[in-house]
Scaffold this motif. Sequence first.
Motif, PDB file in Angstrom:
ATOM      1  N   GLY A   1       0.818  -1.215   0.000  1.00  8.89           N
ATOM      2  CA  GLY A   1       0.000   0.000   0.000  1.00  8.89           C
ATOM      3  C   GLY A   1       0.840   1.247   0.000  1.00  8.89           C
ATOM      4  N   ALA A   2       2.179   1.081  -0.279  1.00 13.43           N
ATOM      5  CA  ALA A   2       3.084   2.239  -0.286  1.00 13.43           C
ATOM      6  C   ALA A   2       3.573   2.494  -1.702  1.00 13.43           C
ATOM      7  N   LEU A   3       4.195   3.632  -1.898  1.00 10.93           N
ATOM      8  CA  LEU A   3       4.751   3.976  -3.216  1.00 10.93           C
ATOM      9  C   LEU A   3       5.898   3.027  -3.516  1.00 10.93           C
ATOM     10  N   THR A   4       5.744   2.306  -4.660  1.00 11.49           N
ATOM     11  CA  THR A   4       6.751   1.332  -5.054  1.00 11.49           C
ATOM     12  C   THR A   4       7.420   1.840  -6.322  1.00 11.49           C
TER      13      THR A   4
ATOM     14  N   GLY B   1       9.612   4.180 -12.808  1.00  7.11           N
ATOM     15  CA  GLY B   1       8.215   3.762 -12.781  1.00  7.11           C
ATOM     16  C   GLY B   1       7.707   3.714 -11.351  1.00  7.11           C
ATOM     17  N   TYR B   2       6.478   4.268 -11.129  1.00  7.35           N
ATOM     18  CA  TYR B   2       5.921   4.291  -9.774  1.00  7.35           C
ATOM     19  C   TYR B   2       4.588   3.551  -9.753  1.00  7.35           C
ATOM     20  N   ALA B   3       4.388   2.775  -8.704  1.00  3.94           N
ATOM     21  CA  ALA B   3       3.076   2.121  -8.529  1.00  3.94           C
ATOM     22  C   ALA B   3       2.555   2.447  -7.144  1.00  3.94           C
ATOM     23  N   MET B   4       1.219   2.723  -7.091  1.00  2.00           N
ATOM     24  CA  MET B   4       0.621   3.113  -5.808  1.00  2.00           C
ATOM     25  C   MET B   4      -0.747   2.443  -5.706  1.00  2.00           C
ATOM     26  N   SER B   5      -0.975   1.723  -4.639  1.00  2.00           N
ATOM     27  CA  SER B   5      -2.240   0.972  -4.497  1.00  2.00           C
ATOM     28  C   SER B   5      -3.105   1.573  -3.395  1.00  2.00           C
ATOM     29  N   VAL B   6      -4.411   1.655  -3.672  1.00  2.00           N
ATOM     30  CA  VAL B   6      -5.346   2.184  -2.668  1.00  2.00           C
ATOM     31  C   VAL B   6      -6.552   1.224  -2.582  1.00  2.00           C
TER      32      VAL B   6
END
Lengths: 539, 107
Positions: free
Chosen positions: A155-158, A171-176
């Motif tokens: 759930g954090a910025l990856t 590349g950034y992935a962010m889950s909510v």
Amino acid sequence: MEPAPAAVPVERDEIPEIAAAHAARRWPHRLSIAVCVVGLIVTAGLCTASRLNYAQNERRQVSTQAQLVAAALAVAPVDVQRRLGRAATLVSATGNVSLFAGALKPSVPAPFVGARLFHVVDGTPQQVGSLGGQLLLDPSSAKSQQLLAKATATGALTVTRLATPKAQRLGYAMSVTTLGQTYVTYAESTLPADRRLELPATSPLSDMTFAVYFGKAQTRGALIETNTTDLPLDGIVEPIPFGDQVLTAVMTPSTPLLGRFAAYVAWIIAGAGVLLTAVMAALTERLQRRRAVAEQLAAVSGELYRTQRGVAETLQTALLPQHLPRPPGLAVATRYLAGTEGIEIGGDWYDLVNLADDRLFFTIGDVSGRGLSAATMMSRLRHSITAYAVEGDDPATVLTKVSRLIDIARDGHFATALCGILDTSSGRVTFANAGHPPLVLVAEDTVAPVRAPIGPPLGVGSRYETAELTLTSRAILLAYTDGLIERRGEPVDDGVTHLCHVTPSSADLEGLLDTVLTELAPQDESQDDTAILGLQWTP
Amino acid sequence: MDPVGATLTVTVGHDPDGTPVITLDGQLALATAASAERAFASLPAPSDGVTDVVVDMTGLTFMDSSGITVLLTAANRGHAVRLRHPSSIIRNLIAATGLNETLPIER
């Protein structure tokens, strides 16, 4: 008759000062060299201390700067997280996928090249939307799967790094997850393809040389951006948290942060120190040379003094009669002692000359003062007296005539003299005295001064009286100058009395003179000249 | 014999009757003779009618032939030099040098 004592040979003593001067001559520059060495050591010390101090301050300054830069860089992922998180939250809360494009529209093409939206169903992300240009990460690739799975789990910025020969991106992935629905937003932003970053002059990084790496390793492959080609960089290493990853910033100042002057202080000290050392060494050298010259001059003047004293003594001896008559029926002995101090010649004299009919004319005298003028006056008087005596004048007349030859005001000297005629056949003595110490008579076991009228010194008196005495067989007459009887703080009469006291009443003439001189040897350095004439009647 | 560090104070004054008085304090030797000489030179020349000079020797502890030269030079120029209160040593020196008449002691 013995000649007057010859000039004392001058000995050149090896005195300590001369020895020291010799040592200095052997190492003429040693003091200058010592000054140089000490000066350079001090300069080097100051220079080093200054360098160390500068380096420490500069390091502290760079460290502060680096922390500022790190703090600035740390803001970037927070911004990314905010943009991606907002879009994902909007979609998951409403279930309306079309809101995704609207939410991220302001972020494309900058800072993001493009973005994707995934809906995670049963743990599998399915792409449900996209925005912007071509992205480098293939959605079906394992790398994409892993990135999304990690983002979903944490759930954090990856963050991941994507690099092709032509481009470089992050590349950034962010889950909510909201209301059981999980959405993941993914976006890419560009990095300079050549990894070179030109910074505006106002940037806090403008006077820093830096390199930023993805991860902890400072390898060429992990390099994200830099403003130098000179890698790897030796500087302050600052780790910067970046989502789930870490960036490593390496920084070093491209120009001295404390200013160029501070960097040059050490060199200014070095230059000034070397210059000062050179000046001091030159001064020392000069002083040393002057000292050497002064020492030489002192040696020369010492030599000169000894030479002059030698000359004075030689001249003194030469001015006295070299050969005295030795008439039958009379023993003659003389002594002459030069004053122990000074190089100036004295004015004491004695003389003895044969007259007709077994008669002998004797003189003893003393010109006041010293120096060449006293000596020349002495010589003049001695020859004048002899000349008048040979002409047949009696002693009183001789003195009267000679007295006229002296002008005290002109010559600056006066003279005392005692002269007389000794008849070797009868022992009869006639004599006259011009201010001179009295004769001493040694006869029949008694020693006593001869009482007789004393006239004024030569140059003062105009009339002198002749006195008379008759010697007994082997009686001795002593004539002398005041150097023999002069005793500091005592009346002249006491000096004469003392002389009579120490004079042996029975001895041969030479022994008697030796005894008198030994007893009355000069007590201090400034002793006057002394002349003695001894006459013993031996019919 | 020249005493080391000889000092002499010379004062020029007058007796009530106007006779110049040169007062010597200290030692009159080679080193100090010049100052005494200057005092005599400062007096009016004997040719101007002033011939009498008194030399006050009350404070004079030592005199040698240099001092006698100074006094004799003044006498030679025409000054009638009289000595005031010379010590017994100086008195003896004057007598022994046959100068009792040339440098009379003041009564």
